[in-house]
Every structure is written in C-alpha cells, then in structure tokens.
Design a protein around this motif. Structure first.
Motif, PDB file in Angstrom:
ATOM      1  N   UNK A  28       0.853  -1.192   0.000  1.00 37.28           N
ATOM      2  CA  UNK A  28       0.000   0.000   0.000  1.00 37.28           C
ATOM      3  C   UNK A  28       0.887   1.239   0.000  1.00 37.28           C
ATOM      4  N   UNK A  29       0.724   2.062  -1.028  1.00 36.36           N
ATOM      5  CA  UNK A  29       1.474   3.311  -1.120  1.00 36.36           C
ATOM      6  C   UNK A  29       0.601   4.518  -0.881  1.00 36.36           C
ATOM      7  N   UNK A  30      -0.712   4.326  -0.937  1.00 33.10           N
ATOM      8  CA  UNK A  30      -1.643   5.422  -0.715  1.00 33.10           C
ATOM      9  C   UNK A  30      -2.903   4.933  -0.029  1.00 33.10           C
ATOM     10  N   UNK A  31      -3.292   5.643   1.012  1.00 33.55           N
ATOM     11  CA  UNK A  31      -4.532   5.351   1.732  1.00 33.55           C
ATOM     12  C   UNK A  31      -5.337   6.633   1.763  1.00 33.55           C
ATOM     13  N   UNK A  32      -6.498   6.628   1.130  1.00 39.81           N
ATOM     14  CA  UNK A  32      -7.355   7.814   1.095  1.00 39.81           C
ATOM     15  C   UNK A  32      -8.539   7.596   2.017  1.00 39.81           C
ATOM     16  N   UNK A  95     -12.669   4.395   3.035  1.00 37.49           N
ATOM     17  CA  UNK A  95     -11.219   4.227   2.955  1.00 37.49           C
ATOM     18  C   UNK A  95     -10.893   3.438   1.707  1.00 37.49           C
ATOM     19  N   UNK A  96      -9.881   3.877   0.972  1.00 37.72           N
ATOM     20  CA  UNK A  96      -9.404   3.112  -0.169  1.00 37.72           C
ATOM     21  C   UNK A  96      -7.886   3.032  -0.095  1.00 37.72           C
ATOM     22  N   UNK A  97      -7.362   1.869  -0.428  1.00 47.12           N
ATOM     23  CA  UNK A  97      -5.924   1.622  -0.420  1.00 47.12           C
ATOM     24  C   UNK A  97      -5.485   1.158  -1.798  1.00 47.12           C
ATOM     25  N   UNK A  98      -4.357   1.703  -2.249  1.00 47.07           N
ATOM     26  CA  UNK A  98      -3.793   1.316  -3.528  1.00 47.07           C
ATOM     27  C   UNK A  98      -2.278   1.478  -3.452  1.00 47.07           C
ATOM     28  N   UNK A  99      -1.591   1.004  -4.457  1.00 51.74           N
ATOM     29  CA  UNK A  99      -0.142   1.166  -4.502  1.00 51.74           C
ATOM     30  C   UNK A  99       0.245   2.628  -4.701  1.00 51.74           C
ATOM     31  N   UNK A 100      -0.643   3.403  -5.332  1.00 50.50           N
ATOM     32  CA  UNK A 100      -0.329   4.794  -5.656  1.00 50.50           C
ATOM     33  C   UNK A 100      -1.450   5.725  -5.210  1.00 50.50           C
ATOM     34  N   UNK A 104      -5.945   5.766  -5.071  1.00 51.72           N
ATOM     35  CA  UNK A 104      -6.613   5.820  -3.762  1.00 51.72           C
ATOM     36  C   UNK A 104      -7.519   7.044  -3.670  1.00 51.72           C
ATOM     37  N   UNK A 105      -7.011   8.205  -4.068  1.00 51.60           N
ATOM     38  CA  UNK A 105      -7.792   9.437  -3.967  1.00 51.60           C
ATOM     39  C   UNK A 105      -8.994   9.437  -4.904  1.00 51.60           C
ATOM     40  N   UNK A 106      -8.773   9.057  -6.154  1.00 51.36           N
ATOM     41  CA  UNK A 106      -9.868   9.071  -7.132  1.00 51.36           C
ATOM     42  C   UNK A 106     -10.959   8.065  -6.764  1.00 51.36           C
TER      43      UNK A 106
END
Length: 151
Positions: A28-32, A95-100, A104-106
């Motif tokens: 996980x590189x980004x957590x929004x 909450x959303x988690x992605x590598x980038x 995550x934000x979108x």
C-alpha cells in the motif's frame, strides 16, 4: 479485493479502521479517507438515517466492486451509520488503499459520490422546534455522480 462494508449505529474509529485495512501490507502506497459528518444547520437537532438491511449492503458492495474495476485497489472500507445522529456526529467513512495515491484518492471520491445517490438510505431531519422532514434527492449529488460516467 473484498471490501469491508458495515452498516451500524455505533461510531467508527478512523485510526482503527485505517490500521485494519493496511495491517501487514507493504504494497500500500496510498490510503485515502473521507469522513462525512452531520452538519449543524441552524436549528437542526438530529439526522435520523434508516436503511433496508441486506439491500443496502448489496448496493454498497456493487459500488465498491465498480471502484475496484476502475482502479487498482488493494483494499476498501465503507462504514455507514444509521439511527439518530446529532450535529457533529460522524455518519460515513470511506477508505481506499492502492499502490499509488492517485488511485486511492480518485476511487475514494468516486465511492462517496456514488454512495450519495446509489445506496438506499432514508434521511429525516429533526429540528429543535419539534418539526421533522424527509431529505429529498439533490441535483448537485446527481451531477457529482454523473461526472464518473464512462466516456
């Protein structure tokens, strides 16, 4: 990805839910996150949220699966409260988690926009003077959802 979806009366803990979503993950590189609160409009005593159990969770799962199809999500949490909530109370957590970060934000923005129009909740405002009224759909919520339509 299997989203965590919860409909509950109890408050949620942003820190605990973030930790749960990312526990043991190094990819996980980004957590929004988005937390929606009950606004304290002049004279509003409370917002009462109702839902149809089962139907609501399925609708939210469909929205989360759509997000997972559009973005490379590693995890997703949607918690929505029901019951009587006073001004200032947290109502919804996404909450959303992605590598980038961009994904995550979108995807987080997509989810909250779609939850406003695609999840079956009924909202009633209770006012300090004793009156109450059901909240109707808003054109601006439909417009926010429409911006995510496929090109």
């Amino acid at each position: 990805m299997t989203p965590r979806i919860a409909i509950q009366e109890a408050p949620f803990d942003l820190g605990a839910e973030s930790a749960r979503l990312t526990a043991g993950r190094t990819d996980v590189g980004g957590l929004a996150s988005f937390v929606g609160l009950c606004r304290a409009d002049d004279g509003l005593a409370a917002m009462v949220l109702e839902h149809y159990p089962g139907m609501t969770e399925r609708a939210i799962d469909r929205i989360a699966q759509e997000a997972a199809g559009r973005w490379p999500l590693l995890g997703c949490t949607v918690i929505h409260r029901v019951g009587r909530l006073p001004p200032g109370a947290p109502i919804v957590l996404v909450l959303t988690a992605s590598s980038h970060r961009a994904a995550a934000l979108e995807s987080c923005a997509f989810l909250i926009d779609w939850l406003k129009t695609g999840a079956p909740f009924w909202k009633r405002e209770e006012w300090a003077d004793g009156t109450a009224r059901w909240v109707e759909a808003k054109a601006e919520d439909d417009a926010a959802t429409a911006r995510w339509a496929p090109a």
